[in-house]
Design a protein around this motif. Structure first.
Motif, mmCIF file in Angstrom:
data_model
loop_
_atom_site.group_PDB
_atom_site.id
_atom_site.type_symbol
_atom_site.label_atom_id
_atom_site.label_comp_id
_atom_site.label_asym_id
_atom_site.label_seq_id
_atom_site.Cartn_x
_atom_site.Cartn_y
_atom_site.Cartn_z
ATOM 1 N N ASP A 81 36.404 111.809 -8.544
ATOM 2 C CA ASP A 81 35.932 111.441 -7.208
ATOM 3 C C ASP A 81 34.420 111.538 -7.248
ATOM 4 N N VAL A 82 33.765 110.695 -6.467
ATOM 5 C CA VAL A 82 32.300 110.797 -6.415
ATOM 6 C C VAL A 82 31.932 111.410 -5.071
ATOM 7 N N LEU A 83 31.196 112.524 -5.175
ATOM 8 C CA LEU A 83 30.909 113.360 -4.009
ATOM 9 C C LEU A 83 29.448 113.204 -3.595
ATOM 10 N N VAL A 84 29.230 113.079 -2.281
ATOM 11 C CA VAL A 84 27.857 113.195 -1.762
ATOM 12 C C VAL A 84 27.883 114.229 -0.644
ATOM 13 N N GLU A 85 26.748 114.892 -0.484
ATOM 14 C CA GLU A 85 26.690 115.943 0.536
ATOM 15 C C GLU A 85 25.508 115.674 1.456
ATOM 16 N N PHE A 93 31.323 114.238 1.532
ATOM 17 C CA PHE A 93 32.047 112.971 1.687
ATOM 18 C C PHE A 93 32.422 112.425 0.317
ATOM 19 N N ARG A 94 33.486 111.607 0.304
ATOM 20 C CA ARG A 94 33.795 110.864 -0.914
ATOM 21 C C ARG A 94 32.995 109.585 -0.841
ATOM 22 N N ALA A 95 32.178 109.314 -1.885
ATOM 23 C CA ALA A 95 31.247 108.181 -1.821
ATOM 24 C C ALA A 95 31.984 106.868 -1.513
ATOM 25 N N ASP A 96 33.218 106.712 -2.079
ATOM 26 C CA ASP A 96 33.924 105.443 -1.871
ATOM 27 C C ASP A 96 34.439 105.300 -0.438
ATOM 28 N N GLN A 97 34.379 106.359 0.342
ATOM 29 C CA GLN A 97 34.882 106.258 1.724
ATOM 30 C C GLN A 97 33.761 106.152 2.755
ATOM 31 N N LEU A 98 32.518 106.037 2.274
ATOM 32 C CA LEU A 98 31.388 105.971 3.208
ATOM 33 C C LEU A 98 31.098 104.536 3.635
ATOM 34 N N ASN A 99 30.826 104.353 4.918
ATOM 35 C CA ASN A 99 30.379 103.036 5.364
ATOM 36 C C ASN A 99 28.882 102.882 5.113
ATOM 37 N N ASN A 100 28.116 103.918 5.470
ATOM 38 C CA ASN A 100 26.678 103.890 5.233
ATOM 39 C C ASN A 100 26.368 104.879 4.107
ATOM 40 N N ALA A 170 52.127 118.494 -6.095
ATOM 41 C CA ALA A 170 50.943 118.061 -6.838
ATOM 42 C C ALA A 170 49.747 118.698 -6.123
ATOM 43 N N PHE A 171 48.659 118.847 -6.847
ATOM 44 C CA PHE A 171 47.505 119.588 -6.314
ATOM 45 C C PHE A 171 46.235 118.779 -6.531
ATOM 46 N N ARG A 172 45.438 118.639 -5.491
ATOM 47 C CA ARG A 172 44.149 117.954 -5.649
ATOM 48 C C ARG A 172 43.080 118.669 -4.848
ATOM 49 N N ASN A 173 41.973 118.920 -5.512
ATOM 50 C CA ASN A 173 40.843 119.586 -4.864
ATOM 51 C C ASN A 173 40.082 118.523 -4.069
ATOM 52 N N GLU A 174 40.635 118.161 -2.932
ATOM 53 C CA GLU A 174 40.126 117.021 -2.159
ATOM 54 C C GLU A 174 38.766 117.330 -1.525
ATOM 55 N N ILE A 175 37.911 116.322 -1.467
ATOM 56 C CA ILE A 175 36.580 116.500 -0.876
ATOM 57 C C ILE A 175 36.628 116.355 0.640
#
Ligand code: ATP
Length: 430
Positions: A81-85, A93-100, A170-175
């Protein structure tokens, strides 16, 4: 959504995780009714996709598996996942889910540069916590299927095409957090790897789209709340050549992924063969062909199913000025099938008779007893729990050996002889 969340807590479907310690984000516990609903969903899935089919084999693989599996499967390098803070409010946020991509959607603050992040939970096997003892909690159930592919072929000699199915945690360290049980850290998947010949993949892909849709509709989800979305090339997982998501129109934000259907090619079996040195090719006994089967993977999430089912079932009604909330769950999914009440809790004769009815029903159906408060409140509680039928023992019952059966959806009551009650409910609950 808020109404569903509070009903789930009030009636014992879903509780926030670690609540008395202030909670742990994105974790939830299933209460007595939640466990039953989940089991009913899982049983329906297992019956439909495993037991009723001739081409399917079940499996229950481990949560902890050799870390080499996650290297070979490409998860350590490619499940990213690509993370931005936000530099100001520190929301992630997950970068792929950002509008701006430049500004924080919460406070308009500046965002950090994107950082890659592997959302697999790490743990250590044994007392020494070093790099040689790292293990991962599985982020998908699928890999156990590939690892056991040869075992199952050797035991059962299935003819291609065939599938292996597994359900489990299943386990995921979700952002990104939030949205109730839509995105949890620990969730349950129900997955199938369907092994095919490469040339047939499109046909099988289309077939599984229909099967997935049919099953979720059978749970009471409306077709108009479902749609398919094809992944763009840059969105595909590292193993996939084509993926389509079936999306559900969730009340918290419109159409979002309910389940995924991926064409995983022969990526996994080939890689595991290369990395393990074990030949995982399949031999077609008719043609003597030896090859790595290709794979179509329908992947279902239990919690998202539960959320869709609850959203469809939740309804508010006003009848003759009286408001009520009803969970119109399909009887097969309802956690409690029938409730038994004495009309008045302080009349020993009524209580005694009602208890005998409860004792008759209990071994046959999940049955609730309620002798508290007034009868209206008891009906209200069972409507909210989604209980399809409630039986009330009244003064006439003592004379006539019968009782009233109230239908949750129509609220109509009929009088049924106690000796005919089991048959009556059995037919109605089918
Ligand atoms: P998303 O894009 O929403 O993160 P995904 O594409 O990563 O989901 P898949 O890898 O396709 O999800 O997983 C298969 C199914 O498992 C999903 O369709 C969903 O039903 C379920 N699932 C995945 N992640 C979660 C989660 N964090 N919480 C609950 N269910 C999940």
């Amino acid at each position: 959504m808020e109404k569903i969340v509070s009903l789930c807590k009030r009636r014992g479907f879903i509780y926030p995780g670690s609540e008395i310690y202030g909670g742990l984000a994105n974790t939830f516990d299933f209460g007595p009714l939640g466990v039953e609903l989940n089991n009913n969903i899982k049983n329906s899935w297992w019956k439909n996709f495993v037991q009723n089919r001739k081409d399917m084999y079940g499996l229950d693989g481990g949560i902890l598996m050799s870390p080499k599996i996650w290297e070979a499967s490409g998860h350590i390098a490619g499940f990213i996942d690509v993370l931005v803070e936000c530099k100001k409010c520190h929301k992630r946020f997950r970068a792929d889910q950002l509008n701006n991509k430049n500004k924080c959607s919460e406070c308009e603050g500046e965002l950090t540069k994107p950082k890659k992040f592997v959302p697999m939970f790490k743990t250590f096997i044994g007392p020494v916590e070093d790099s040689s003892s790292i293990a991962y909690l599985r982020p998908e159930t699928a890999q156990a299927i590939f690892i056991n592919f040869k075992n199952i072929v050797d035991s059962f000699h299935p003819e291609i095409p065939f599938g292996i199915a597994q359900m489990g945690k299943a386990f995921r360290n979700e952002i990104t957090l939030g949205n109730f049980i839509f995105r949890k850290l620990e969730f349950e998947q129900m997955e199938i790897e369907y092994f095919i010949k490469e040339k047939d993949w499109k046909k099988h892909f289309e077939y599984w789209k229909k099967e997935m849709e049919k099953w979720v509709i059978s749970l009471g989800v409306k077709k108009t709340n479902l749609r398919w979305r094809k992944h763009a090339k840059d969105e595909l997982s590292h193993y996939s050549k084509q993926t389509e998501d079936i999306e559900y129109n969730f009340s918290f934000g419109g159409f979002k992924e309910l389940y995924g259907l991926a064409y995983r090619t022969n990526f996994d079996l080939k890689n595991h063969s290369e990395k393990s040195g074990k030949d995982l090719r399949y031999i077609d006994l008719k043609t003597n062909e030896k090859f790595f089967p290709h794979v179509i993977e329908p992947s279902f999430g239990l919690e998202r199913t539960m959320l869709a089912v609850l959203s469809e079932a939740y309804s508010e009604e006003e009848i003759k000025g009286i408001k009520r909330v009803v969970l119109k769950l399909k009887p097969s999914l309802a956690p409690i099938k029938v409730a038994v009440f004495p009309l008045l809790a302080n009349k020993p004769g009524l209580v005694k008779k009602a208890k005998t009815v409860y004792d008759i029903l209990k071994p046959n159906f999940p049955t609730a007893w309620d002798g508290r408060g007034n009868i209206g409140k008891r009906y209200y509680a069972q409507d909210e729990a989604g209980t399809p039928f409630t039986c009330t023992v009244d003064f006439d019952s003592l004379k006539n050996d019968d009782l009233t059966v109230r239908d949750r959806d129509t609220m109509k009551q009929v009088r049924i002889k106690i000796k005919e009650l089991l048959d009556y409910l059995d037919k109605k609950l089918k």
